[in-house]
Each structure stands twice: as structure tokens, then as C-alpha cells.
Design a protein around this motif. Structure first.
Motif, PDB file in Angstrom:
ATOM      1  N   LEU A 391     -10.022 -37.034  29.465  1.00 36.88           N
ATOM      2  CA  LEU A 391      -8.605 -36.187  30.363  1.00 36.88           C
ATOM      3  C   LEU A 391      -7.899 -35.979  29.111  1.00 36.88           C
ATOM      4  O   LEU A 391      -7.165 -35.009  29.295  1.00 36.88           O
ATOM      5  N   ALA A 392      -7.731 -36.848  28.128  1.00 38.49           N
ATOM      6  CA  ALA A 392      -6.867 -36.143  27.076  1.00 38.49           C
ATOM      7  C   ALA A 392      -7.368 -34.797  26.466  1.00 38.49           C
ATOM      8  O   ALA A 392      -6.483 -34.213  25.684  1.00 38.49           O
ATOM      9  N   SER A 393      -8.842 -34.819  26.281  1.00 36.33           N
ATOM     10  CA  SER A 393      -9.208 -33.098  25.875  1.00 36.33           C
ATOM     11  C   SER A 393      -8.654 -32.153  26.808  1.00 36.33           C
ATOM     12  O   SER A 393      -8.542 -31.031  26.430  1.00 36.33           O
ATOM     13  N   HIS A 394      -8.575 -32.399  28.070  1.00 43.98           N
ATOM     14  CA  HIS A 394      -8.051 -31.607  29.113  1.00 43.98           C
ATOM     15  C   HIS A 394      -6.570 -31.163  28.785  1.00 43.98           C
ATOM     16  O   HIS A 394      -6.044 -30.060  28.675  1.00 43.98           O
ATOM     17  N   ALA A 395      -5.734 -32.206  28.446  1.00 45.02           N
ATOM     18  CA  ALA A 395      -4.330 -31.966  28.373  1.00 45.02           C
ATOM     19  C   ALA A 395      -4.042 -31.579  27.035  1.00 45.02           C
ATOM     20  O   ALA A 395      -2.710 -31.340  26.746  1.00 45.02           O
ATOM     21  N   ARG A 396      -4.559 -31.805  26.042  1.00 45.06           N
ATOM     22  CA  ARG A 396      -4.420 -31.402  24.616  1.00 45.06           C
ATOM     23  C   ARG A 396      -5.408 -30.725  23.782  1.00 45.06           C
ATOM     24  O   ARG A 396      -6.321 -30.966  23.401  1.00 45.06           O
ATOM     25  N   GLN A 397      -4.916 -29.435  23.973  1.00 44.65           N
ATOM     26  CA  GLN A 397      -5.763 -28.191  23.481  1.00 44.65           C
ATOM     27  C   GLN A 397      -4.960 -28.031  22.185  1.00 44.65           C
ATOM     28  O   GLN A 397      -3.983 -27.546  22.240  1.00 44.65           O
ATOM     29  N   ILE A 398      -5.755 -27.669  20.867  1.00 40.50           N
ATOM     30  CA  ILE A 398      -4.834 -27.763  19.795  1.00 40.50           C
ATOM     31  C   ILE A 398      -5.639 -26.240  19.065  1.00 40.50           C
ATOM     32  O   ILE A 398      -6.817 -26.097  19.129  1.00 40.50           O
ATOM     33  N   MET A 399      -4.737 -25.371  18.863  1.00 38.78           N
ATOM     34  CA  MET A 399      -5.083 -23.919  18.263  1.00 38.78           C
ATOM     35  C   MET A 399      -5.294 -24.195  16.970  1.00 38.78           C
ATOM     36  O   MET A 399      -4.787 -24.865  15.975  1.00 38.78           O
ATOM     37  N   GLY A 400      -6.614 -23.760  16.566  1.00 35.82           N
ATOM     38  CA  GLY A 400      -6.998 -23.553  14.994  1.00 35.82           C
ATOM     39  C   GLY A 400      -6.247 -22.272  14.307  1.00 35.82           C
ATOM     40  O   GLY A 400      -5.679 -21.413  14.799  1.00 35.82           O
ATOM     41  N   SER A 401      -6.633 -22.600  13.155  1.00 39.91           N
ATOM     42  CA  SER A 401      -6.367 -21.317  12.062  1.00 39.91           C
ATOM     43  C   SER A 401      -7.025 -20.061  12.779  1.00 39.91           C
ATOM     44  O   SER A 401      -6.691 -19.077  12.428  1.00 39.91           O
ATOM     45  N   ASP A 402      -8.214 -20.326  13.207  1.00 41.31           N
ATOM     46  CA  ASP A 402      -9.022 -19.155  13.628  1.00 41.31           C
ATOM     47  C   ASP A 402      -8.673 -18.735  14.894  1.00 41.31           C
ATOM     48  O   ASP A 402      -9.229 -17.711  15.507  1.00 41.31           O
ATOM     49  N   GLY A 403      -7.489 -19.165  15.494  1.00 44.27           N
ATOM     50  CA  GLY A 403      -7.036 -18.677  16.907  1.00 44.27           C
ATOM     51  C   GLY A 403      -7.898 -19.195  18.061  1.00 44.27           C
ATOM     52  O   GLY A 403      -7.596 -18.815  19.205  1.00 44.27           O
ATOM     53  N   ILE A 404      -8.822 -20.215  17.839  1.00 45.14           N
ATOM     54  CA  ILE A 404      -9.422 -20.674  18.890  1.00 45.14           C
ATOM     55  C   ILE A 404      -8.732 -22.100  19.220  1.00 45.14           C
ATOM     56  O   ILE A 404      -8.636 -22.959  18.152  1.00 45.14           O
ATOM     57  N   ALA A 405      -8.662 -22.473  20.612  1.00 42.87           N
ATOM     58  CA  ALA A 405      -7.949 -23.705  20.937  1.00 42.87           C
ATOM     59  C   ALA A 405      -9.343 -24.538  21.184  1.00 42.87           C
ATOM     60  O   ALA A 405     -10.310 -24.274  21.753  1.00 42.87           O
ATOM     61  N   ARG A 406      -9.099 -25.977  20.758  1.00 40.37           N
ATOM     62  CA  ARG A 406     -10.211 -27.100  20.733  1.00 40.37           C
ATOM     63  C   ARG A 406      -9.547 -28.269  21.228  1.00 40.37           C
ATOM     64  O   ARG A 406      -8.376 -28.429  21.071  1.00 40.37           O
ATOM     65  N   PRO A 407     -10.489 -28.986  21.968  1.00 40.54           N
ATOM     66  CA  PRO A 407     -10.009 -30.161  22.698  1.00 40.54           C
ATOM     67  C   PRO A 407      -9.305 -31.173  21.608  1.00 40.54           C
ATOM     68  O   PRO A 407      -9.818 -31.223  20.257  1.00 40.54           O
ATOM     69  N   GLY A 408      -8.446 -31.735  21.870  1.00 38.98           N
ATOM     70  CA  GLY A 408      -7.852 -32.861  20.930  1.00 38.98           C
ATOM     71  C   GLY A 408      -7.761 -34.166  21.451  1.00 38.98           C
ATOM     72  O   GLY A 408      -7.205 -35.170  20.949  1.00 38.98           O
ATOM     73  N   GLY A 409      -8.708 -34.700  22.314  1.00 39.90           N
ATOM     74  CA  GLY A 409      -8.844 -36.108  22.902  1.00 39.90           C
ATOM     75  C   GLY A 409     -10.189 -36.322  22.207  1.00 39.90           C
ATOM     76  O   GLY A 409     -10.525 -36.346  20.936  1.00 39.90           O
ATOM     77  N   LEU A 410     -11.341 -36.940  23.127  1.00 40.40           N
ATOM     78  CA  LEU A 410     -12.460 -36.993  22.631  1.00 40.40           C
ATOM     79  C   LEU A 410     -13.291 -35.734  22.687  1.00 40.40           C
ATOM     80  O   LEU A 410     -13.103 -34.855  23.201  1.00 40.40           O
ATOM     81  N   VAL A 411     -14.086 -35.636  21.442  1.00 41.31           N
ATOM     82  CA  VAL A 411     -14.654 -34.396  20.956  1.00 41.31           C
ATOM     83  C   VAL A 411     -16.162 -34.678  20.846  1.00 41.31           C
ATOM     84  O   VAL A 411     -16.412 -35.874  20.242  1.00 41.31           O
ATOM     85  N   ILE A 412     -16.881 -33.928  21.562  1.00 40.01           N
ATOM     86  CA  ILE A 412     -18.538 -34.232  21.311  1.00 40.01           C
ATOM     87  C   ILE A 412     -19.194 -32.872  20.874  1.00 40.01           C
ATOM     88  O   ILE A 412     -19.412 -32.220  21.718  1.00 40.01           O
ATOM     89  N   PRO A 413     -19.460 -32.890  19.738  1.00 39.30           N
ATOM     90  CA  PRO A 413     -20.141 -31.560  19.300  1.00 39.30           C
ATOM     91  C   PRO A 413     -21.619 -31.766  19.850  1.00 39.30           C
ATOM     92  O   PRO A 413     -22.437 -32.516  19.406  1.00 39.30           O
ATOM     93  N   ARG A 414     -22.038 -30.551  20.433  1.00 43.66           N
ATOM     94  CA  ARG A 414     -23.328 -30.533  20.862  1.00 43.66           C
ATOM     95  C   ARG A 414     -24.438 -30.650  19.851  1.00 43.66           C
ATOM     96  O   ARG A 414     -25.515 -31.093  19.932  1.00 43.66           O
ATOM     97  N   SER A 415     -24.058 -30.027  18.477  1.00 41.90           N
ATOM     98  CA  SER A 415     -25.110 -30.010  17.381  1.00 41.90           C
ATOM     99  C   SER A 415     -25.409 -31.371  16.730  1.00 41.90           C
ATOM    100  O   SER A 415     -26.406 -31.674  16.246  1.00 41.90           O
ATOM    101  N   LEU A 416     -24.148 -32.350  16.888  1.00 42.33           N
ATOM    102  CA  LEU A 416     -24.368 -33.450  16.124  1.00 42.33           C
ATOM    103  C   LEU A 416     -24.998 -34.555  17.163  1.00 42.33           C
ATOM    104  O   LEU A 416     -25.222 -35.954  16.820  1.00 42.33           O
ATOM    105  N   ALA A 417     -24.442 -34.341  18.469  1.00 46.64           N
ATOM    106  CA  ALA A 417     -24.833 -35.548  19.534  1.00 46.64           C
ATOM    107  C   ALA A 417     -25.546 -34.977  20.923  1.00 46.64           C
ATOM    108  O   ALA A 417     -24.853 -34.981  21.723  1.00 46.64           O
ATOM    109  N   PRO A 418     -26.752 -34.047  20.523  1.00 45.16           N
ATOM    110  CA  PRO A 418     -27.360 -33.419  21.794  1.00 45.16           C
ATOM    111  C   PRO A 418     -27.792 -34.209  22.939  1.00 45.16           C
ATOM    112  O   PRO A 418     -27.597 -33.992  24.153  1.00 45.16           O
TER     113      PRO A 418
END
Length: 543
Positions: A391-418
């Protein structure tokens, strides 16, 4: 052959079906042949044994595909077309086929009628045809054999070498059923024809449908709805749509892969999952593909012998708590598990949380240099902790230097943890309804493919921070009073490292123009945290 079930046999030499493009594509893919010289062709079924040698060079051929999945809505005609495909395959002399269903009632009510209503009557009337009602075995004049089985017992899948296997409603079976029956197809390079109404993102979806989507050699799959069956009246389907829940209608009639209310994480999982590209990972770890070993991290493991041994590793940054690896293997010695978990941890010497009831496993792993600590194994409490991080990832989106907002709570990269992503998508509550209609007193998790979700629970129950705080700043939300001295000193040391690392990153962000001011947020007593105030926001990274 005076057997009651055989009186419904097809009186014609060929079966005529209304046009369904998905079924036509399946039959064409099944008839596709390839010769060693690369010639491809699709033979035409005429009611007799097909010529399988190459029409160009007369060399022997192989099948273009060997694993077929038909995922269709209810009454979509998948059982009938699978039965028809098996009947056509039985024109090849000396082949042996099985048709199997999850239960005997399903075999008797669906599979056997679909088969015998389409097999030509002339085949059954032939004097050399033999049918054993007790063994459910049909032997045809060209000595092709069809056997019918129910698979309530997994070991019923063990048997002789097969040329083909038809599994009806395969999603009601388990991966263990497939692993048990799979060797019967080995020596003859046998094919699998499987039909099912989907049951969410289960093992069938990942094993067969996704393999076909990836273009994995030998795999073919199709997806169609009840409305694609030309004999179905659209008004009947619309009536069902009006009387059913949207999710149930989408699964049962549209054959969609859906997540039901019974799914434990359901829709809150989505925002946590990212693709895990290099740009994504640099958002959290500027030093990527390396990760600074001074960053806070934690590992969770769920030991197993008869079930998979699972592990996950997470590393924190001020922008999120990121899963950087998963592990799931069964029937391996602890020496191998310990080695693979250490590899997954990327050189980190973080704490390893494990089910506190697995004391012997902890002793065994320690012999191989993997030291663990016990984690709270209360299932509901652990699920609540994981849910809070999500839920923290819902509430906390952080804008990156590339202009893309990404989650700021639990983050699960599909490439690393498929595998973790797939297991979390399928993680659900067990049915709590008893046979007498009453409810069980305790909510239970469906005990299937739950090992990686359990490992994630243990990791987050071990990590000394709550999700409403900055994941890389583990001081808030957990009092040190009452902790044993060695644990308190370890936490305090980790806090100092985390604060230093966080300040470095925030200063770097300020220097890059991503923030206007870097200010202390602590109480001035030597335990300051640091946050960024931007010109258009009054937020900070601890919020």
C-alpha cells in the motif's frame, strides 16, 4: 459391441463442425509437420491414416508443435475439439493415447461422451475393434489404443510410454500431476493436448500459455471466449453477464485470467511491480548494476524438503525497499540451498529471517555458513505487514530524473524476481466453507505455491522498519527499549550507516537540481534524518 455408451457413436466417416477460427487454427497447428531439410506442410485429414513423410523430399518428419493448450470459456467447445483431435490421431497405426480428467465424474460426464459421440460408428463395428468397459480401453483395428483415466490420485499418471495425452480441465490438476505424467511422453516424443477454463495466473498459464506467447519451440496456445462458439446464442451469454459478478463472468465466459477477491494481494500488488530495466534500477540504486554493500538489506527464507525451498533478498534505498533476487528449488540438499541463497544475496551480510518453527533447518544451514534468525510466523500478521508495504507503493510514487514516477514502498522488479511475481499473483485464501455449510474459525492460505510469498513475509517481519517510514531509515516506528543489548547495538549501528548513506544520496539529489533545499528533519539530539523540500512540494522522503 453392445455397450450402452457406444450407441451414441457418429454414423458418418467425418465430423462436420461449424466454423470456429480458433479451433481451425488448433487443428492446423497439430497437423503441421517439419522435415530435416526445413520443409513444412499441413496434412489433410481424410478419415484414414495420414501420410507423414515429406511431400517434397520424402524424408521422415516431426511435429511442428508438441504442447497444445486451448483456454476457452464455458461451453466454448474445447472438450469436443480436443476429443476430435485425439480421434484423428488414432488413425495412425500402433499409437497409444490417454484421455484423462481430474475426477472420475468429469471423465464419465464429459470426456467419454465427447469422444464416443464423435468416433465413427464404422470403427466400433469393425470385428477387430475391442472395448473393455472395466479397463476403459479401446483398441482399434490398426492396433491404435485409447485409454481413459481419472487422476484423483497423482500416481494414476504413471504408466507406459504414450504417443499422445489429452488432459481435460487441466487447471483443476496440479503441477505435480504434470510432473508425474510428463515422463510417459518422453520416449515417443508424445504430444499433450490440454483444454481448460482458466483459474487465474496458475501453473498452467505460466507453464504452457506464457511459453507459447514467448515463442518457445514446440508450444502452441489459443484463447477464445464462449461467444466464439458459433452454436452459442449471444442472448444467453448476455443473460449470464447480467446475473454474474464481473470477475466470474470474465473467467467463465471470456476465459480471461482474473484476480478474484479471494486473492490475498489482488489489485494492491500491481503498483509494486516494475519491469526492472537498468533505468528502473538506477532510480533506486545510482550505482547499478553494482549495489553498495553498506545499504540496509534483509533476506527471508522458507526451508522445504517435500515442498520448494524459497528465498527472497531485499535492499533498501531512500526511494523504496527493492527485491533484488528470488530463489525457489525443491529436492536439493541444504548445502546447495545455502550456496544459492548466498549467491542471491549479492555479497550482503544481512540478517536472514526464517520461520521460527524451523529450528533444525536453521542448524543445518548454519553448518554451511548461512546463519538465520527466527521471524514471526503468524500468517495473518505477516500478510498484513506485506500488504502495508504494498500500500505504501500506492501512496508514495517518486518522480525520477527521467520523468517517470515509480513506487516508493515495496518494489518488485519483474526481471529480478519473476517467480515471486507469479507466486504473489496466484497467492489466495483457502476456501473456508465446510461441507456442512458453516465457516471455519480461522482464515487459512491455500497451500499451493506459497513458499516464496512466505519467504517475503519472513523478510519483512524481520526488517526493522515499518512501511510508513523511509525504508532506508529504520529508526522510526520501532522502539529500542526492551530489546536485548546485542540486538539494540546492531540496530543502532545499522541506523548510523543508513543515515550516512541517506544523507549522501539526498545531497547528490540536491546537487543534481532534483530538490531546492536539504534540511535536517530530526530532533537535534544527534539522531537527525534528512529530507528534501522542493520548490513546489511540502513533502519529504519520510512521509
Amino acid at each position: 459391441m453392445a455397450v450402452a455408451r457406444l450407441k451414441f457413436a457418429n454414423p458418418l466417416p467425418l465430423v462436420s463442425l461449424k466454423h470456429n477460427p480458433y479451433q481451425v487454427a488448433f487443428m492446423a497447428a497439430r497437423r503441421l509437420r517439419v522435415c530435416p531439410r526445413g520443409h513444412q506442410w499441413t496434412y489433410t485429414y481424410t478419415g484414414t491414416s495420414p501420410v507423414l513423410s515429406c511431400p517434397v523430399c520424402q524424408s521422415a518428419s516431426k511435429r511442428g508443435f508438441r504442447r497444445f493448450l486451448l483456454r476457452a470459456g464455458r461451453r466454448g467447445g474445447k472438450t469436443r475439439i480436443c476429443a476430435l483431435a485425439m480421434i484423428e490421431e488414432l488413425t495412425i497405426p500402433y499409437v497409444r493415447w490417454w484421455a484423462a480428467a481430474p475426477t472420475y465424474p468429469m471423465l464419465n460426464d464429459y470426456v467419454l461422451p465427447a469422444f464416443f459421440q464423435q468416433i465413427p460408428q464404422a470403427w466400433l463395428d469393425h470385428p477387430q475393434t475391442d472395448w473393455s468397459e472395466s479397463e476403459l480401453t479401446l483398441t482399434l483395428p490398426q492396433r491404435a489404443q485409447a485409454q481413459f483415466r481419472s487422476l484423483e490420485d497423482v500416481d494414476r499418471g504413471r504408466g507406459p510410454g504414450l504417443h499422445g495425452l489429452w488432459l481435460d480441465e487441466i487447471s483443476l490438476l496440479t503441477l505435480k500431476h504434470w510432473e508425474t505424467i510428463r515422463p510417459t511422453l518422453t520416449e515417443n516424443r508424445g504430444i499433450l493436448i490440454a483444454g481448460t477454463t482458466p483459474r487465474g495466473p496458475d501453473w498452467v498459464h505460466t507453464t504452457f500459455y506464457e511459453a507459447a506467447e514467448r515463442g518457445q519451440p514446440g508450444f502452441w496456445a489459443t484463447h477464445y471466449s464462449t461467444l466464439d462458439n458459433p452454436i452459442i446464442d449471444p442472448e444467453e451469454v448476455e443473460e449470464a453477464r447480467a446475473s454474474m459478478t464481473d470477475l466470474m463472468f470474465r473467467q467463465e465466459y471470456l476465459a480471461d485470467i482474473v484476480t478474484f477477491t479471494g486473492a490475498i494481494y489482488g489489485e494492491i500488488l500491481g503498483p509494486c511491480v516494475i519491469n526492472g530495466t537498468d533505468a528502473d534500477m538506477k532510480h533506486y540504486f545510482p550505482e547499478w548494476p553494482r549495489i553498495d554493500l553498506s545499504r540496509p538489506s534483509v533476506t527471508g527464507i522458507d526451508p522445504g524438503t517435500d515442498h520448494p525451498f524459497a528465498g527472497v533478498h531485499l535492499v533498501a534505498s531512500p526511494r523504496g525497499l527493492v527485491v533484488v533476487g528470488d530463489y525457489e528449488q525443491r529436492q536439493k540438499p541444504y548445502a546447495i540451498h545455502a550456496q544459492q541463497i548466498q549467491y542471491m544475496r549479492r555479497g550482503f551480510d544481512s540478517r536472514v529471517g526464517m520461520d521460527r518453527s524451523q529450528a533444525q533447518a536453521g542448524i543445518e544451514l548454519a553448518l554451511y555458513g548461512l546463519f538465520t534468525q527466527t521471524a514471526d510466523n503468524d500468517v495473518v500478521a505477516g500478510i498484513n505487514r506485506v500488504s502495508a508495504w504494498m500500500l505504501a507503493s500506492h501512496a508514495r510514487q517518486i518522480m525520477g530524473s527521467d520523468g517517470i514516477a515509480r513506487p516508493g514502498g515495496l518494489v518488485i522488479p519483474r526481471s529480478l524476481a519473476p517467480t515471486l511475481v507469479k507466486r504473489l499473483e496466484a497467492y489466495r485464501w483457502a476456501d473456508t466453507l465446510k461441507r456442512d455449510g458453516s465457516l471455519q474459525n480461522k482464515e487459512l492460505v491455500h497451500k499451493k505455491d506459497d513458499d516464496l510469498p512466505d519467504a517475503l513475509r519472513y523478510a519483512l517481519m524481520t526488517y526493522p522498519a515499518l512501511p510508513n517510514t523511509d525504508p532506508a531509515f529504520a529508526t522510526s516506528g520501532r522502539e529500542l527499549i526492551g530489546m536485548p543489548n546485542d540486538m539494540r547495538m546492531q540496530v543502532e549501528r545499522m541506523r548510523r550507516i543508513e543515515q550516512q548513506e541517506k544523507r549522501k544520496e539526498l545531497e547528490a539529489m540536491a546537487a543534481d537540481g532534483q530538490a531546492d533545499v536539504l534540511i535536517p528533519l530530526g530532533d537535534g539530539d544527534g539522531d537527525d534524518s534528512y529530507g528534501l523540500f522542493t520548490g513546489d512540494s511540502m513533502g519529504d522522503f519520510n512521509r
